[in-house]
Design an enzyme around this catalytic site. Structure first.
Site, PDB file in Angstrom:
ATOM      1  N   LYS A  94       0.813  -1.155  -0.058  1.00  0.00           N
ATOM      2  CA  LYS A  94       0.093   0.089  -0.153  1.00  0.00           C
ATOM      3  C   LYS A  94       0.856   1.223  -0.065  1.00  0.00           C
ATOM      4  O   LYS A  94       1.961   1.285   0.699  1.00  0.00           O
ATOM      5  CB  LYS A  94      -0.820  -0.047   1.423  1.00  0.00           C
ATOM      6  N   SER A 112      -9.507   1.654   3.229  1.00  0.00           N
ATOM      7  CA  SER A 112      -8.664   2.470   2.209  1.00  0.00           C
ATOM      8  C   SER A 112      -7.735   1.748   1.295  1.00  0.00           C
ATOM      9  O   SER A 112      -7.042   2.300   0.444  1.00  0.00           O
ATOM     10  CB  SER A 112      -8.135   3.513   2.844  1.00  0.00           C
ATOM     11  N   SER A 130      -9.755  -0.651   7.170  1.00  0.00           N
ATOM     12  CA  SER A 130      -9.239  -0.716   5.906  1.00  0.00           C
ATOM     13  C   SER A 130      -8.232  -1.649   5.330  1.00  0.00           C
ATOM     14  O   SER A 130      -7.937  -1.801   4.253  1.00  0.00           O
ATOM     15  CB  SER A 130      -8.183   0.697   5.818  1.00  0.00           C
TER      16      SER A 130
END
Length: 529
Positions: A120, A196, A220
């Site tokens: 990420k 997210s 997330s």
């Protein structure tokens, strides 16, 4: 929306002809002709164990594997508008060659030797741009890795690519950034992958990398994992260091694995858990990290277990198809030898109220000062001045300018899970009820509704991940429990006591082995079989 960064995806251009030529595709997927094997390596749904087995028998090299994944990224990510990747690592192939040479010389595999990782874009990656999805950080290249990235590299993993995310990790609902636009759900491109960490989830689900890293402040890791038929671990606060992760709210932030199997997620956890002096909260893990976590991978892990169903999260406001899947999950656990009982947490609504604190300004400005060190980007106001984000992000940034601390009763300090009085009271109440009923874990759907359609704000509902673990600090793992109409994945979540990861691993592995709900998205399955 301009995407200059994606084509540090210039790697894609540089290697495009090579990767997509019949010669290199054949080389990437075909096994060398050896006495040990005569068939090609199947990339789809491959695991760490599969990859290591192929290396040991001489049927695969790290360079072939990396080129195969890069070919899939090239073939699928942009052509389908999946949009899961912000940039690929231009050093990935060179790293693979070095690892091949190491293995040839030593004959030994490190725990994650050769394993390509999707990271990420809020994890610092040395030598690779890290932006948190925001053009405010465009061009920022860290000089050191985040703790978890460092540990994965030390274990032999290859950072393959950085994934798209909800900008600054502000929303659990979708994964849209000013760096790369919006990521879609590989199971049905008309739907969101949640946020997210939606980029990591979509990429790993579509087999664009072997394993993934995400972060979880409220949802997330678990939300995107649930929406993409993955296993996602939100570990106990303090078990794994957050050092070098762009913060949302440090008091709640956790980084961790997003993988296609429980075993792979456990191997990532095993490489990253433990004390890090850079993150003081990890002192709470000392003496609580076992020698290894793979010892708890038991196929009969549900046998004799006692599981609690939190009916406060499942009795009402649940989509009928999710309820049907959840009821079937309970039946599957019972069939596998578990006893399932109903649990009601006393004073649940009052305990979970007023748990959130607005600390973004303090946390992000500390990050900018520690890592970014730009005179033009020191404050929240500097971030707002740069612009380029959506209305959602802009409004949340502006809100953070004038809001801090707890919304109600601001005199109550906003501490971590070991110092905040409201958080401690909440955790004690949950664990006390678990103790009273002698349950090993609590279960509930990760989301009570299927994924929302892209652009459908009213469809974002049913997120259970926010309700317990972020505030209490307890570990919560999500695992696939089936699919709803439209080929949309759903997940079931197991919540445990603090630092009871071994118990959760045993339970979810038992459930995985009894049900095998994980399946690759069909439209992303052609290349690599």
């Amino acid at each position: 929306m301009p995407r200059p960064i994606r084509l540090l995806h210039q790697l894609r251009i540089n290697f495009c002809l090579v990767l997509l030529s019949p010669f290199w595709l054949a080389a990437a997927y075909a096994q060398p002709k050896t006495a040990a094997s005569s068939s090609r390596f199947d990339l789809l749904e491959t695991t760490i164990s599969d990859i290591h087995r192929a290396f040991r028998n001489g049927s695969l090299t790290s360079e072939q594997l990396v080129k195969a994944y890069l070919a899939r990224i090239q073939a699928y990510d942009q052509p389908t508008k999946l949009n899961s990747i912000i940039l690929v690592n231009p050093e990935a192939i060179a790293t693979a060659r070095a690892l091949d040479a190491e293995f040839k010389k030593t004959g030994k595999l490190r725990p994650l030797h050769f394993i390509p990782v999707i990271v990420k874009d809020n994890f610092n990656t040395k030598g690779l741009q890290t932006t948190g999805g925001s053009i405010a950080l465009k061009g920022f290249v860290p000089t050191e890795d985040a703790w978890q990235v460092q540990k994965l590299r030390e274990a032999g993993a290859i950072i393959l690519a950085k994934s798209n995310m909800a900008e600054w990790a502000f929303t659990p609902m979708h994964s849209q950034s000013s760096m790369a636009g919006e990521t879609l759900n590989p199971y049905n491109l008309a739907y969101v992958p949640a946020g997210s960490s939606g980029g990591t989830a979509a990429a790993v689900a579509a087999n664009l990398g072997a394993i993934g890293l995400g972060s979880d402040t409220g949802n997330s890791i678990r939300g995107p994992s649930s929406h993409n038929a993955l296993v996602g671990f939100r570990t106990s606060l303090g078990l794994v260091s957050r050092y070098g992760i762009i913060p949302l709210y440090t008091r709640n932030d956790v980084g961790g694995p997003m993988c296609r199997t429980v075993e792979d997620a456990v191997r990532v956890l095993e490489a990253t858990a433990g004390y890090d002096p850079h993150d003081p909260i990890t002192k709470n893990s000392q003496g609580k990290v076992p020698k290894n976590y793979t010892q708890f991978l038991r196929k009969d892990g549900l046998k004799g277990a006692r599981i609690g169903v939190i009916r406060q999260l499942t009795a009402t406001n649940i989509h009928p198809e999710i309820k049907q899947l959840f009821d079937q999950a309970i039946a599957d656990m019972t069939r596998s030898g578990a006893q399932v009982v109903d649990v009601t947490i006393p004073n649940f609504d009052s305990l979970r109220a007023n748990q959130w604190c607005a600390d973004f300004r303090v946390d992000i400005e500390n990050y900018l000062q520690t890592f970014v060190k730009r005179d033009t980007l020191k404050t929240l106001e500097d971030i707002i001045r740069v612009g380029g984000y959506s209305d959602i992000v802009r409004n949340r940034l502006i809100t953070q300018q004038t809001h801090s601390g707890r919304a109600n009763h601001p005199e109550i300090p906003c501490g971590d899970a070991f110092t905040d009085p409201l958080r401690i009271a909440y955790r004690k109440a949950v664990e006390a009820e678990m103790d009273r009923l002698h349950v090993d874990a609590l279960i509930y759907p990760s989301w009570n509704y299927p994924p929302a359609q892209v652009g459908d704000a009213k469809g974002y509902k049913g997120d259970n991940s926010q309700l317990i673990a972020p505030a209490t600090g307890q570990p919560a793992f999500t695992i696939p429990m089936g699919f709803t109409t439209g080929n949309l994945p759903a997940g079931i979540q197991f919540l445990g006591r603090m630092f009871a990861e071994p118990t959760l691993i045993r339970l979810i592995y038992g459930y995985e082995q009894a049900t095998h709900h994980r399946a690759a998205p069909k439209q992303f399955a052609a290349l690599g079989q």
